[in-house]
Design an enzyme around this catalytic site. Structure first.
Site, short mmCIF file in Angstrom:
data_model
loop_
_atom_site.label_atom_id
_atom_site.label_comp_id
_atom_site.label_asym_id
_atom_site.label_seq_id
_atom_site.Cartn_x
_atom_site.Cartn_y
_atom_site.Cartn_z
N HIS A 124 0.82 -1.23 0.00
CA HIS A 124 0.00 0.00 0.00
C HIS A 124 0.85 1.27 0.00
O HIS A 124 0.32 2.36 -0.24
CB HIS A 124 -0.92 0.04 1.23
N ASP A 160 -2.54 -10.67 -2.17
CA ASP A 160 -3.08 -10.11 -0.93
C ASP A 160 -4.54 -9.73 -1.20
O ASP A 160 -4.89 -9.33 -2.31
CB ASP A 160 -2.27 -8.87 -0.51
N HIS A 162 -6.19 -7.23 -0.33
CA HIS A 162 -6.36 -5.81 -0.62
C HIS A 162 -5.61 -5.45 -1.91
O HIS A 162 -4.55 -6.01 -2.19
CB HIS A 162 -5.79 -4.96 0.53
N ASP A 247 -4.33 -12.82 3.55
CA ASP A 247 -5.59 -12.35 4.14
C ASP A 247 -6.81 -12.64 3.27
O ASP A 247 -7.93 -12.27 3.63
CB ASP A 247 -5.49 -10.86 4.51
C1 SP5 Z 1 -0.83 -5.10 4.14
C2 SP5 Z 1 -2.28 -5.13 4.43
O1 SP5 Z 1 -2.90 -6.19 4.35
N1 SP5 Z 1 -2.85 -3.99 4.83
C3 SP5 Z 1 -4.24 -3.98 5.11
C4 SP5 Z 1 -4.70 -2.65 5.52
C5 SP5 Z 1 -6.17 -2.69 5.83
N2 SP5 Z 1 -6.57 -1.48 6.47
C6 SP5 Z 1 -7.98 -1.38 6.66
C7 SP5 Z 1 -8.31 -0.01 7.17
C8 SP5 Z 1 -9.75 0.24 7.25
C9 SP5 Z 1 -10.08 1.71 7.16
N3 SP5 Z 1 -9.22 2.48 7.98
C10 SP5 Z 1 -9.60 3.84 8.07
C11 SP5 Z 1 -8.74 4.53 9.06
C12 SP5 Z 1 -9.55 5.36 10.00
N4 SP5 Z 1 -9.92 6.62 9.47
ZN ZN Z 2 -3.93 -7.13 2.82
#
Ligand code: SP5
Ligand code: ZN
Length: 340
Positions: A124, A160, A162, A247
């Site tokens: 990311h 992954d 995502h 994941d």
């Molecule tokens: C490497 C990897 O698998 N990263 C995954 C990241 C998933 N993050 C999800 C976050 C959900 C939304 N977050 C908003 C932050 C609060 N404003």
């Molecule tokens: Zn991920």
């Protein structure tokens, strides 16, 4: 065949201030799974090293690197709403990027297969910001390292759950790198629509396969058979890097894809057979510790012994997943006769 493994205890010193899914136990789980798969093999340990500035600058801009470096001296905190840091984070992040780059160089120059067990994850991270638990884009830096070590074409397959937005952007207009992603869609981070196929010289060299929540083994098999494997065979990379998050496993708490453990082995085995080139697996996400351990073991077995690994699922794809895969095929058809 050469078998490279890069891993380091210092990756465990990147710590969240509180409870967080991206935790050091993940690395220990992945290590346990890899060690099980490697029984009877003789891996060559690859010494981890810090990424150098030239390597980092292939993906990140100098101002971000300065800002990140300065911020990481602050002790503990958050770089963005998702991405924490601690006293060990600077060393861990630079080591993760350097280790991925070194693995890519060895694979390019010496061949074989390899595993980079590392954290923080990377896919990311954008050229100018951290995101989604990622500080530096390890796999993108590794792909550039391969190009700099004599590879003409590198494929990055990101399974992954995502979308790997940072990696996609790094190579959006670069036809030397074919970026293929399977991901839950629509979902975090929001990018990765089928119609995003890259731009400029890189048009046609980005393949985004977004799958609906609930997608499972048969859907991934269909995506691989109709898109991923034909593209890899046509592109003929010198190196395949797998941006390997786990994941998309059905037990993962962060997403709603339903892959079973054995599918990771089947996907890895299918990739190895289709590409028939050096393959490196670089760890990304995966947040259920048991599933992560089992899935890393399965994927490693798939790379090590593709011809004795269970086949891709024979289950029929669901109509919703099939429709999404067809969207991607239609978007890429103008660029690839193999998809006709
Ligand atoms: C490497 C990897 O698998 N990263 C995954 C990241 C998933 N993050 C999800 C976050 C959900 C939304 N977050 C908003 C932050 C609060 N404003
Ligand atoms: Zn991920």
């Amino acid at each position: 065949m050469r078998l490279w493994v890069v891993d380091d205890a210092r990756f465990e010193a990147h710590l969240a201030p509180g409870v967080h899914p991206e935790c050091p136990e993940r690395l220990r789980a992945a290590r346990a799974g890899l060690n099980t798969a490697l029984r009877g093999y003789e891996p060559k340990p690859l010494p981890p090293r810090l990424a150098d500035q030239t390597e980092l600058l292939t993906v990140h801009d100098a101002r971000y690197l300065l800002r990140l470096d300065a911020r990481l001296r602050d002790g503990t905190g958050y770089l963005d709403p998702d991405t924490f840091f601690s006293a060990g984070s600077r060393e861990a992040a630079w080591l993760a990027a350097g280790s991925a780059a070194q693995l890519a160089r060895e694979l390019t120059c010496e061949g074989g297969i390899g595993f980079a067990l590392l954290r923080p994850p990377g896919h990311h991270a954008e050229c100018d910001r951290s995101m989604g638990f990622c500080l530096l884009n390890n796999v993108a830096i590794a792909a550039h390292a391969a190009l700099g070590s004599g590879a003409d074409r590198v494929a990055v397959l990101d399974w992954d759950v995502h979308h790997g937005n940072g990696t996609a952007h790094a190579f959006e207009s670069d036809r030397r790198v074919l970026f293929i992603s399977t991901h839950q869609w629509p979902f975090y981070p929001g990018t990765g629509a089928a119609e995003d196929v890259g731009s400029g010289d890189g048009a046609g060299y980005t393949c985004n396969i977004g799958l609906p929540a609930g997608a499972s083994d048969g859907d991934y098999a269909h995506a691989f058979l109709t898109l991923v494997l034909p593209l890899l065979r046509s592109f003929r990379p010198n190196l395949l890097l797998i941006s390997a998050g786990f994941d998309a496993h059905r037990a993962d708490p962060l997403a709603q894809i339903e892959l079973q453990t054995a599918s990771f082995g089947a996907l890895a085995g299918a990739l190895r057979k289709a590409a028939d080139v050096p393959v490196g697996m670089v760890l990304e996400g995966g947040y259920d510790l048991g599933a992560l351990e089992e899935s890393v073991e399965s994927a490693a077995r798939g790379l090590l012994a593709p011809f004795t690994t269970p086949d891709l699922s024979h289950e029929a794809p669901t109509p919703a997943a099939r429709a999404q895969i067809e969207r991607t095929r239609r978007a890429l058809l103008p660029y690839w006769s193999c998809l006709g």
